[in-house]
Design an enzyme around this catalytic site. Sequence first.
Site, PDB file in Angstrom:
ATOM      1  N   LYS A 183       0.837  -1.859   0.249  1.00 45.30           N
ATOM      2  CA  LYS A 183      -0.056   0.141   0.365  1.00 45.30           C
ATOM      3  C   LYS A 183       1.112   1.485  -0.318  1.00 45.30           C
ATOM      4  CE  LYS A 183      -1.243   2.305   2.717  1.00 45.30           C
ATOM      5  NZ  LYS A 183      -0.820   3.620   3.619  1.00 45.30           N
ATOM      6  N   THR A 194       9.719   1.029   1.403  1.00 44.02           N
ATOM      7  CA  THR A 194       8.286   1.396   1.224  1.00 44.02           C
ATOM      8  C   THR A 194       7.191   1.798   1.548  1.00 44.02           C
ATOM      9  OG1 THR A 194       6.516   2.326  -1.049  1.00 44.02           O
ATOM     10  CG2 THR A 194       6.423  -0.248  -0.265  1.00 44.02           C
ATOM     11  N   GLU A 281      -0.162  10.020  -5.447  1.00 44.48           N
ATOM     12  CA  GLU A 281      -1.238  10.065  -5.871  1.00 44.48           C
ATOM     13  C   GLU A 281      -1.519  11.882  -6.587  1.00 44.48           C
ATOM     14  OE1 GLU A 281      -1.996  10.532  -0.292  1.00 44.48           O
ATOM     15  OE2 GLU A 281      -0.630  11.499  -1.697  1.00 44.48           O
ATOM     16  N   ASN A 404      -4.208  16.714  -1.241  1.00 44.13           N
ATOM     17  CA  ASN A 404      -3.334  17.091   0.196  1.00 44.13           C
ATOM     18  C   ASN A 404      -4.108  18.061   0.575  1.00 44.13           C
ATOM     19  OD1 ASN A 404      -1.232  14.760   0.636  1.00 44.13           O
ATOM     20  ND2 ASN A 404      -0.971  15.070  -1.570  1.00 44.13           N
ATOM     21  N   SER A 409      -6.475  16.339   9.249  1.00 45.75           N
ATOM     22  CA  SER A 409      -5.964  16.211  10.055  1.00 45.75           C
ATOM     23  C   SER A 409      -6.012  15.503  11.124  1.00 45.75           C
ATOM     24  CB  SER A 409      -4.732  17.280  10.216  1.00 45.75           C
ATOM     25  OG  SER A 409      -5.113  17.927  10.834  1.00 45.75           O
TER      26      SER A 409
END
Lengths: 409, 409
Positions: A183, A194, A281, A404, A409
């Site tokens: 992932k 990663t 992304e 993003n 958050s």
Amino acid sequence: MVDTPISPLATPFPALPPIAGATPRVARARYKTWNRCDLTFVELAPGTAVAGVLTNSRCPSPEVEWCRAALTLGRARALVVNAGNSNAFTGNRGRAAVEAIAARTAGHLGCQPSDVFVASTGVIGVPLPIDKAEAGLDAAFTADITDWKSAAETIGTTDTYPKGAMTTAIVDGRTVTLVGIIKGSGMIAPDMATMLGFVFTDAAVDPALLQRALSAANAPSFSCITVDGDTSTSDTVLAFATGAAGNAMLVDDDSAGADAFRAALNDLCHQLAILVVRDGEGATKLIEVEVIAAESDRSAHRIAMSIANSPLVKTAIAGEDANWGRIVMAVGKAGEPAERDKLSIRFGNTLVARDGLAVEGYDEAPVAAHLKGQEIAVGVDLGLGDGQATVWTCDLTHGYISINADYRS
Amino acid sequence: MVDTPISPLATPFPALPPIAGATPRVARARYKTWNRCDLTFVELAPGTAVAGVLTNSRCPSPEVEWCRAALTLGRARALVVNAGNSNAFTGNRGRAAVEAIAARTAGHLGCQPSDVFVASTGVIGVPLPIDKAEAGLDAAFTADITDWKSAAETIGTTDTYPKGAMTTAIVDGRTVTLVGIIKGSGMIAPDMATMLGFVFTDAAVDPALLQRALSAANAPSFSCITVDGDTSTSDTVLAFATGAAGNAMLVDDDSAGADAFRAALNDLCHQLAILVVRDGEGATKLIEVEVIAAESDRSAHRIAMSIANSPLVKTAIAGEDANWGRIVMAVGKAGEPAERDKLSIRFGNTLVARDGLAVEGYDEAPVAAHLKGQEIAVGVDLGLGDGQATVWTCDLTHGYISINADYRS
């Protein structure tokens, strides 16, 4: 796995066979207010060997510290993966959560806590809630056995599609199978690993050989991809070898079986790494950057990463613009030996600059056609030595900003 | 200067006085198909001292190489700045263009070609057309004297507003004036210098002292800003001191006059550097990153730059999201000494994480209010030593993608 559109670079999940001795189950721990499975529990047969590569971040998660310590013993009985909460930067409470997960799993299996490997990704700074983890584990212990695709879906966070790969090798006259799930989508610039990747094989492999093979396989795969240059606090790749294939234990590096196993592991890690870039992304293009004729391989790698991390190169490719001046810029800023007047650059197979000059009247049609595709090749010839490197990245698009700048958050 | 909307962080061009001995003129060389002035010619009085800091790119433009050689002589009679074509990566033809500009200007002024300083920015890889440069120069030689604002507009490329600053110092009982103009918006991560910046003063300064003062002023200003981490092939800052103020020549570093001049130059360079960040491509927020208690100043600088270059930090601030986990990530990936459990982070004046943990129940209202503003302060306390650094950057928005994915190469 989120509701954002599936990456246009996604590839279908392949048919992955079961691995004898590695049994996945998934459950809902509800780490976030969602109704998806977010806890993965893989039971491993007694005697399973384990190896790992972990983030070089100076601010690693407690999971990474736990795995680093447990890896020294070389054996595993379980893997637990949490999605939605990375548990990073949570101090003593984060450490307590990892210890609680290991203890409860060890109690269930009758093994040592150090036989349990734990990995988590998601929001940073919120301690993983122990009550949810324990309830999720209890549900997983009694859940039906699932397939690798469900496990790959369950470990995902901002991933837009599940990612897995497989390969086989002939070892000691027997076919051994290697399966991997991974992932990762943003905060991807693995430094020795990663985001979260897991390899399972039924081969019988000595832990020390498995570690050497995994470290070697990591170098040209996970350490050669970048989405945004941002190295995670949680990067983890673990390889588990159950031994159920019944081959004579691989111990000696200099054997035909070890050669075959390493080749298969290299292939698998390469496949998994590319899948992460394909889910970068906002990505619309998969970009391969090849640097040749550098002073050394290390120098070639740094120059390739300078190109692959340059926002100006990545936006140019998003715009399908053959702006090789930005590649010159990225070579120049890398701080590695380079001589402008020996530098050549290609897009696809078309040389656009040679010996420090634009190629006069080069045919723009094949370059434009290449840049309109989904798989872009950039080549740089430094004209200096024998060093070379290949790295992979994706383009930088409005999608990255949307994902993003809006992330909660 | 382009037609894109003016940066929301723009500040008005200040009233800049003439500098005796430094006479700007502008003209149309038509390096691109536009009808704006794109060639700036500043005539400098005989005896003008010059100092400079130039890009560390390994692939610099021929202008940078020309200036590097000419700087060894310490004297200047003219500055020529071309906008719209960087002349970088153009081999012998690029070098010939610079030599032709210097020769024609020297012929006009009756000086040596090495007294002529040349700088160019714009597209990479297209040799600067000598015929256009020469015609533009001839027009400039006979043009009316202009003001610094027109010069600042003429040196711009993707800049959205003209940028200049001034200050004064008392040297040897006389007031000396320092004026600066600068351009830059993208491809900004100066490595010893920023895109193109020019400082003019009427002070009489020995070239060696001027160089030391400029190098010192560069370190905390141009070397502490980043828009996108991409270091240009053409970064150049030149300072010219005409001596027309009539002060006794500054030669000795340990003098009150030198102290005053250095303080003024530091102030001017700081002002100019911030103006560039305020015009960062797509910027909506000016971000100051302060790192304290690092092991060394150098280590603090690297950590601050890791934060300032992180696309995840920059998109979070664009989204006005107090996502301090991404700051932890950026500290961790910097590769510098850091201990997670000693790390504290603030937004504005509000501590959000202390000693490796979220501050429980911190007041979110002042943080949210701070993040909605245009000037954002991020503070990191490593809790290790005395090292500190402050750097400036901007947020990463859809505007950056639009500007750079659509830019015509």
